[in-house]
Design an enzyme around this catalytic site. Sequence first.
Site, PDB file in Angstrom:
ATOM      1  N   SER A  63       0.928  -1.213  -0.080  1.00  0.00           N
ATOM      2  CA  SER A  63       0.019  -0.069   0.041  1.00  0.00           C
ATOM      3  C   SER A  63       0.856   1.385  -0.017  1.00  0.00           C
ATOM      4  O   SER A  63       0.351   2.427  -0.398  1.00  0.00           O
ATOM      5  CB  SER A  63      -0.900   0.020   1.459  1.00  0.00           C
ATOM      6  OG  SER A  63      -1.972  -0.907   1.003  1.00  0.00           O
ATOM      7  N   LYS A  66       0.527   3.294  -3.065  1.00  0.00           N
ATOM      8  CA  LYS A  66      -0.645   4.113  -3.476  1.00  0.00           C
ATOM      9  C   LYS A  66      -0.455   5.698  -3.139  1.00  0.00           C
ATOM     10  O   LYS A  66      -1.009   6.609  -3.990  1.00  0.00           O
ATOM     11  CB  LYS A  66      -1.775   3.907  -2.314  1.00  0.00           C
ATOM     12  CG  LYS A  66      -2.236   2.463  -2.217  1.00  0.00           C
ATOM     13  CD  LYS A  66      -3.318   2.202  -1.199  1.00  0.00           C
ATOM     14  CE  LYS A  66      -3.939   0.803  -0.899  1.00  0.00           C
ATOM     15  NZ  LYS A  66      -4.602   0.625   0.149  1.00  0.00           N
ATOM     16  N   TYR A 188      -3.626  -2.533 -10.570  1.00  0.00           N
ATOM     17  CA  TYR A 188      -3.419  -2.477  -9.081  1.00  0.00           C
ATOM     18  C   TYR A 188      -2.481  -3.511  -8.333  1.00  0.00           C
ATOM     19  O   TYR A 188      -1.917  -3.243  -7.642  1.00  0.00           O
ATOM     20  CB  TYR A 188      -4.745  -2.400  -8.519  1.00  0.00           C
ATOM     21  CG  TYR A 188      -4.981  -2.225  -7.139  1.00  0.00           C
ATOM     22  CD1 TYR A 188      -4.793  -1.074  -6.386  1.00  0.00           C
ATOM     23  CD2 TYR A 188      -5.305  -3.299  -6.102  1.00  0.00           C
ATOM     24  CE1 TYR A 188      -4.762  -0.909  -5.213  1.00  0.00           C
ATOM     25  CE2 TYR A 188      -5.403  -3.333  -4.727  1.00  0.00           C
ATOM     26  CZ  TYR A 188      -5.015  -1.994  -4.047  1.00  0.00           C
ATOM     27  OH  TYR A 188      -5.215  -1.900  -2.877  1.00  0.00           O
ATOM     28  N   TYR A 239      -4.806   3.846   8.189  1.00  0.00           N
ATOM     29  CA  TYR A 239      -6.020   3.272   8.040  1.00  0.00           C
ATOM     30  C   TYR A 239      -6.543   3.720   9.506  1.00  0.00           C
ATOM     31  O   TYR A 239      -6.657   4.819   9.896  1.00  0.00           O
ATOM     32  CB  TYR A 239      -6.000   1.842   7.910  1.00  0.00           C
ATOM     33  CG  TYR A 239      -5.265   1.616   6.549  1.00  0.00           C
ATOM     34  CD1 TYR A 239      -5.741   2.045   5.369  1.00  0.00           C
ATOM     35  CD2 TYR A 239      -4.150   0.650   6.829  1.00  0.00           C
ATOM     36  CE1 TYR A 239      -4.892   1.644   4.278  1.00  0.00           C
ATOM     37  CE2 TYR A 239      -3.356   0.235   5.559  1.00  0.00           C
ATOM     38  CZ  TYR A 239      -3.692   0.749   4.442  1.00  0.00           C
ATOM     39  OH  TYR A 239      -2.993   0.681   3.421  1.00  0.00           O
ATOM     40  N   VAL A 257       1.498  -3.602   4.051  1.00  0.00           N
ATOM     41  CA  VAL A 257       1.166  -5.000   4.708  1.00  0.00           C
ATOM     42  C   VAL A 257       2.451  -5.756   4.259  1.00  0.00           C
ATOM     43  O   VAL A 257       2.669  -6.926   4.980  1.00  0.00           O
ATOM     44  CB  VAL A 257      -0.182  -5.865   4.497  1.00  0.00           C
ATOM     45  CG1 VAL A 257      -1.088  -5.017   4.893  1.00  0.00           C
ATOM     46  CG2 VAL A 257      -0.138  -6.049   3.086  1.00  0.00           C
TER      47      VAL A 257
END
Length: 303
Positions: A63, A66, A188, A239, A257
């Site tokens: 992530s 992103k 993705y 998050y 992660v």
Amino acid sequence: MNYKQILTNIHREVSALKNTGEVASYIPELAKVDKDHFGIYLNNIHGDNFEAGDADVTFSIQSISKVFSLAMAFANQGNKLWERVDVEPSGNPFNYLSLLEREKGIPRNPLINSGAIVVADCLVSTLKNPKEDFLQFVRDLANDQSINFDKNVVASEKKTGFRNYAIANLLKSFDNLHNSVEDVLDFYFHQCAIAMNCKQLSNAFFAFANRGKCMQNNTPIKPNQAKRINAIMLTCGFYDEAGEFAFEVGLPGKSGVGGGIVALLPNEYVITTWSPALNEKGNSYYGMQALERFTTETNSSIF
């Protein structure tokens, strides 16, 4: 500031802690990584760079990617991007679906999975060769042409990415996915499977700490865009643990992660940690400990 000694001490202290985290297992390829890896790299914008531990071992950035896709889409589309994705903290896990249903297909922010999938859709629509162009964008940010996708991680994500398929189909049902689910998720999954080490990540994030100007003195994003991306990282980069990170560390940052965390102090430094064992919120256990110690020891945060 003796950064070399500070990083050495932090690495030793954190390594001595009982590692209560667990390696991500829902992506089978990530489960193969030794949980005891631990590296730190500091890119000091106005001085020398320093490292400790496994800073040169590559890992799946997941992530953290992103932020790169957001920067590329924001640079390409400007404020039109915010018509399709919001900039508010979610307060929920990264792969949560019910919030997306309730808010009629507009993801809460671009750093949760649903938001990143919308951003991926934007890039698939606007780039001539999406995967190749995105990879080159990351390589140029880091000034390192050796960076590449980990094809084994890509295959592992495709095989087990059921929740991401659900998110993409839900977005499609609200007409917030303009390309096919298969094409967007292929992009993705590749995006998340980029393999980098702590040094490469710190170098790639240099532009976000330097008003949009990268290490090669190019400006891939505008200064006001770098400011806004940093704000999103501060409020949404972890998050449902974003508040805890701001409270304990006090820097904009982004986790993945795969065990990586990148954090930055604008105009001063970028620091990356990697340790693949995650806490219950999905963030690196050792990384969170190390970064809290670093900002406390150096008396440096945005607050």
